[in-house]
Design a protein around this motif. Sequence first.
Motif, PDB file in Angstrom:
ATOM      1  N   ILE A  22       0.865  -1.184   0.000  1.00 35.71           N
ATOM      2  CA  ILE A  22       0.000   0.000   0.000  1.00 35.71           C
ATOM      3  C   ILE A  22       0.898   1.229   0.000  1.00 35.71           C
ATOM      4  O   ILE A  22       1.612   1.501   0.971  1.00 35.71           O
ATOM      5  N   LEU A  23       0.868   1.967  -1.123  1.00 31.37           N
ATOM      6  CA  LEU A  23       1.699   3.163  -1.283  1.00 31.37           C
ATOM      7  C   LEU A  23       0.830   4.381  -1.575  1.00 31.37           C
ATOM      8  O   LEU A  23       1.281   5.344  -2.194  1.00 31.37           O
ATOM      9  N   ALA A  24      -0.414   4.334  -1.135  1.00 25.89           N
ATOM     10  CA  ALA A  24      -1.324   5.446  -1.379  1.00 25.89           C
ATOM     11  C   ALA A  24      -0.749   6.744  -0.807  1.00 25.89           C
ATOM     12  O   ALA A  24      -0.302   6.786   0.336  1.00 25.89           O
ATOM     13  N   ARG A  25      -0.691   7.768  -1.639  1.00 20.58           N
ATOM     14  CA  ARG A  25      -0.213   9.118  -1.286  1.00 20.58           C
ATOM     15  C   ARG A  25       1.267   9.129  -0.906  1.00 20.58           C
ATOM     16  O   ARG A  25       1.768  10.115  -0.357  1.00 20.58           O
ATOM     17  N   ALA A  26       1.979   8.047  -1.166  1.00 15.30           N
ATOM     18  CA  ALA A  26       3.415   8.015  -0.867  1.00 15.30           C
ATOM     19  C   ALA A  26       4.172   8.956  -1.795  1.00 15.30           C
ATOM     20  O   ALA A  26       3.774   9.185  -2.936  1.00 15.30           O
ATOM     21  N   ASP A  27       5.270   9.512  -1.293  1.00 14.51           N
ATOM     22  CA  ASP A  27       6.103  10.420  -2.078  1.00 14.51           C
ATOM     23  C   ASP A  27       7.313   9.655  -2.598  1.00 14.51           C
ATOM     24  O   ASP A  27       8.235   9.346  -1.844  1.00 14.51           O
ATOM     25  N   LEU A  28       7.293   9.343  -3.904  1.00 15.55           N
ATOM     26  CA  LEU A  28       8.368   8.578  -4.530  1.00 15.55           C
ATOM     27  C   LEU A  28       9.063   9.406  -5.612  1.00 15.55           C
ATOM     28  O   LEU A  28       9.659   8.855  -6.542  1.00 15.55           O
ATOM     29  N   ARG A  29       9.003  10.706  -5.478  1.00 14.52           N
ATOM     30  CA  ARG A  29       9.611  11.562  -6.486  1.00 14.52           C
ATOM     31  C   ARG A  29      11.119  11.283  -6.585  1.00 14.52           C
ATOM     32  O   ARG A  29      11.829  11.268  -5.581  1.00 14.52           O
ATOM     33  N   GLY A  30      11.565  11.066  -7.819  1.00 12.66           N
ATOM     34  CA  GLY A  30      12.986  10.836  -8.044  1.00 12.66           C
ATOM     35  C   GLY A  30      13.476   9.479  -7.593  1.00 12.66           C
ATOM     36  O   GLY A  30      14.681   9.212  -7.616  1.00 12.66           O
ATOM     37  N   ALA A  31      12.581   8.577  -7.206  1.00  6.92           N
ATOM     38  CA  ALA A  31      12.992   7.251  -6.743  1.00  6.92           C
ATOM     39  C   ALA A  31      13.433   6.384  -7.918  1.00  6.92           C
ATOM     40  O   ALA A  31      13.008   6.574  -9.056  1.00  6.92           O
ATOM     41  N   GLN A  32      14.288   5.421  -7.621  1.00 10.10           N
ATOM     42  CA  GLN A  32      14.735   4.459  -8.626  1.00 10.10           C
ATOM     43  C   GLN A  32      13.991   3.148  -8.392  1.00 10.10           C
ATOM     44  O   GLN A  32      14.115   2.541  -7.328  1.00 10.10           O
ATOM     45  N   LEU A  33      13.227   2.756  -9.418  1.00 11.93           N
ATOM     46  CA  LEU A  33      12.407   1.557  -9.309  1.00 11.93           C
ATOM     47  C   LEU A  33      12.695   0.608 -10.471  1.00 11.93           C
ATOM     48  O   LEU A  33      11.813  -0.076 -10.956  1.00 11.93           O
ATOM     49  N   GLY A  56      13.129  -2.384 -12.505  1.00  9.49           N
ATOM     50  CA  GLY A  56      12.807  -3.796 -12.323  1.00  9.49           C
ATOM     51  C   GLY A  56      12.024  -4.115 -11.071  1.00  9.49           C
ATOM     52  O   GLY A  56      11.917  -5.286 -10.685  1.00  9.49           O
ATOM     53  N   ALA A  57      11.450  -3.115 -10.421  1.00 11.76           N
ATOM     54  CA  ALA A  57      10.708  -3.364  -9.185  1.00 11.76           C
ATOM     55  C   ALA A  57       9.409  -4.114  -9.464  1.00 11.76           C
ATOM     56  O   ALA A  57       8.791  -3.958 -10.520  1.00 11.76           O
ATOM     57  N   ASP A  58       9.001  -4.932  -8.514  1.00 11.94           N
ATOM     58  CA  ASP A  58       7.752  -5.687  -8.609  1.00 11.94           C
ATOM     59  C   ASP A  58       6.685  -4.936  -7.821  1.00 11.94           C
ATOM     60  O   ASP A  58       6.720  -4.897  -6.588  1.00 11.94           O
ATOM     61  N   LEU A  59       5.740  -4.331  -8.574  1.00 11.99           N
ATOM     62  CA  LEU A  59       4.657  -3.576  -7.953  1.00 11.99           C
ATOM     63  C   LEU A  59       3.302  -4.165  -8.356  1.00 11.99           C
ATOM     64  O   LEU A  59       2.297  -3.460  -8.425  1.00 11.99           O
ATOM     65  N   VAL A  60       3.292  -5.469  -8.600  1.00 18.92           N
ATOM     66  CA  VAL A  60       2.061  -6.139  -9.016  1.00 18.92           C
ATOM     67  C   VAL A  60       0.974  -5.935  -7.959  1.00 18.92           C
ATOM     68  O   VAL A  60       1.180  -6.203  -6.768  1.00 18.92           O
ATOM     69  N   LYS A  61      -0.156  -5.421  -8.407  1.00 21.39           N
ATOM     70  CA  LYS A  61      -1.328  -5.193  -7.545  1.00 21.39           C
ATOM     71  C   LYS A  61      -1.035  -4.250  -6.370  1.00 21.39           C
ATOM     72  O   LYS A  61      -1.747  -4.268  -5.362  1.00 21.39           O
ATOM     73  N   ALA A  62      -0.016  -3.437  -6.503  1.00 22.75           N
ATOM     74  CA  ALA A  62       0.260  -2.441  -5.455  1.00 22.75           C
ATOM     75  C   ALA A  62      -0.761  -1.315  -5.528  1.00 22.75           C
ATOM     76  O   ALA A  62      -1.309  -1.015  -6.593  1.00 22.75           O
ATOM     77  N   ASN A  63      -1.008  -0.686  -4.401  1.00 19.41           N
ATOM     78  CA  ASN A  63      -1.937   0.444  -4.343  1.00 19.41           C
ATOM     79  C   ASN A  63      -1.131   1.740  -4.297  1.00 19.41           C
ATOM     80  O   ASN A  63      -0.526   2.071  -3.280  1.00 19.41           O
ATOM     81  N   LEU A  64      -1.125   2.470  -5.444  1.00 23.86           N
ATOM     82  CA  LEU A  64      -0.380   3.727  -5.561  1.00 23.86           C
ATOM     83  C   LEU A  64      -1.330   4.893  -5.793  1.00 23.86           C
ATOM     84  O   LEU A  64      -0.980   5.882  -6.439  1.00 23.86           O
ATOM     85  N   THR A  65      -2.523   4.792  -5.254  1.00 29.31           N
ATOM     86  CA  THR A  65      -3.515   5.846  -5.418  1.00 29.31           C
ATOM     87  C   THR A  65      -2.974   7.191  -4.947  1.00 29.31           C
ATOM     88  O   THR A  65      -2.500   7.317  -3.817  1.00 29.31           O
ATOM     89  N   ARG A  66      -2.988   8.161  -5.851  1.00 32.19           N
ATOM     90  CA  ARG A  66      -2.531   9.539  -5.585  1.00 32.19           C
ATOM     91  C   ARG A  66      -1.066   9.601  -5.117  1.00 32.19           C
ATOM     92  O   ARG A  66      -0.664  10.552  -4.443  1.00 32.19           O
ATOM     93  N   ALA A  67      -0.311   8.590  -5.432  1.00 35.00           N
ATOM     94  CA  ALA A  67       1.121   8.623  -5.103  1.00 35.00           C
ATOM     95  C   ALA A  67       1.837   9.628  -5.994  1.00 35.00           C
ATOM     96  O   ALA A  67       1.417   9.902  -7.121  1.00 35.00           O
ATOM     97  N   ARG A  68       2.936  10.184  -5.488  1.00 39.28           N
ATOM     98  CA  ARG A  68       3.730  11.143  -6.254  1.00 39.28           C
ATOM     99  C   ARG A  68       4.989  10.441  -6.766  1.00 39.28           C
ATOM    100  O   ARG A  68       5.856  10.057  -5.982  1.00 39.28           O
ATOM    101  N   LEU A  69       5.058  10.298  -8.088  1.00 40.44           N
ATOM    102  CA  LEU A  69       6.147   9.562  -8.708  1.00 40.44           C
ATOM    103  C   LEU A  69       6.851  10.382  -9.787  1.00 40.44           C
ATOM    104  O   LEU A  69       7.594   9.825 -10.599  1.00 40.44           O
ATOM    105  N   SER A  70       6.628  11.682  -9.788  1.00 43.96           N
ATOM    106  CA  SER A  70       7.225  12.499 -10.843  1.00 43.96           C
ATOM    107  C   SER A  70       8.750  12.388 -10.804  1.00 43.96           C
ATOM    108  O   SER A  70       9.374  12.441  -9.749  1.00 43.96           O
ATOM    109  N   GLY A  71       9.316  12.179 -11.998  1.00 46.16           N
ATOM    110  CA  GLY A  71      10.769  12.080 -12.089  1.00 46.16           C
ATOM    111  C   GLY A  71      11.332  10.743 -11.663  1.00 46.16           C
ATOM    112  O   GLY A  71      12.550  10.539 -11.699  1.00 46.16           O
TER     113      GLY A  71
END
Length: 365
Positions: free
Chosen positions: A245-256, A258-273
């Motif tokens: 569950i990554l809802a509303r998480a701040d992942l800006r500039g993160a390195q992902l 090959g990450a496994d995010l199958v069925k993850a909840n990223l509702t309104r997460a911040r992933l810009s960049g």
Amino acid sequence: MGQTREELRIAEEGQLTDRFSAAITHLGTASPDVKFGGIYALERIMQDSPRDQARVISVLSAYVRTHTGVPAGGFATMEAGESPSPAADVKAVAEVLAARPRGEDGTAKVDWTGADLRGIELGREVAPSGRSPDAVRPSLDFARLIRADLRKATLTGVDLNQASGRGVNLADSRLVDVDLDGADLREGNLARVRLEGTTSLERAQLDDAALDEADLTGIALRDADLRDASLTAADLTDADLSGAILARADLRGAQLYGADLVKANLTRARLSGAEMWQADLSGATLGGADLSDTVMWDVDLTGANLTGANLAGANLGDAKLTRANLTDANLSKATLLGADLTGAILTGANFDGALPVPDEARSAD
């Protein structure tokens, strides 16, 4: 014969009581040598008398809290390059508690609530010949680490399974082969933490935790709760975040990568960049997420829900968007070269300036 056994039992209990009382007295002395004698006497009592282990845990836990309490003005701000370390007696008590016999705690828990343990080092002991390393794996499972300060700590092979660490400060710490399965680290500070080896955070509660710039390469975070967590510039290369569950998480500039995010909840997460090359987001929920300028080359978004997501300027080259829901999504100036949108729902999606504009989008118009 029966009377003799009973007399022996009473005598042994009396000796243990005397040993326990003497050890407690030694803990309170000013002499370092006598104090250490008391610490190791209590360790021996745990080994000799399993039923007294709970009492020893309570006494030694209280010793840590009493001798490392939070100062009236709060914990000190550490200067860059500073290497704090607990007092020798506190470290000895921590080691004794971590190395206690397994399965004899009863209802007692190691309790370091609010303790200042900055810079502490706890590591797996060398296994004696013929014994499994797990037999001497330091254990803090189910421990209470609420608001404890463990900045710059080094924990190697420590079992923190189901630990209760709400608000714990693990910033700049190094955790090697640490089991945090099911640990409660809500509101904790794990900024710049280094997680190495087979460290597990499966099902861990990390909502509202700070993990900025943390090295989480290959980490197991299956089904972890990271809602509202801050992971800016964190390295999650090859991490397993399936079902997280990554809802509303701040992942800006993160390195992902090959990450496994199958069925993850990223509702309104911040992933810009963020850089998400070849990540697997099949079946993930990304409604309202900010994915602007995100590198998503060869990402698998099969069946993902991207309703209202912002993908402006995102690189979706060779991405798999089959059966994805892109209703009202913003894909302006996105790169879609080689992207597969077969069966995708594009109602209300914005493709202004996208290269190229998919045939499916033209058909929708």
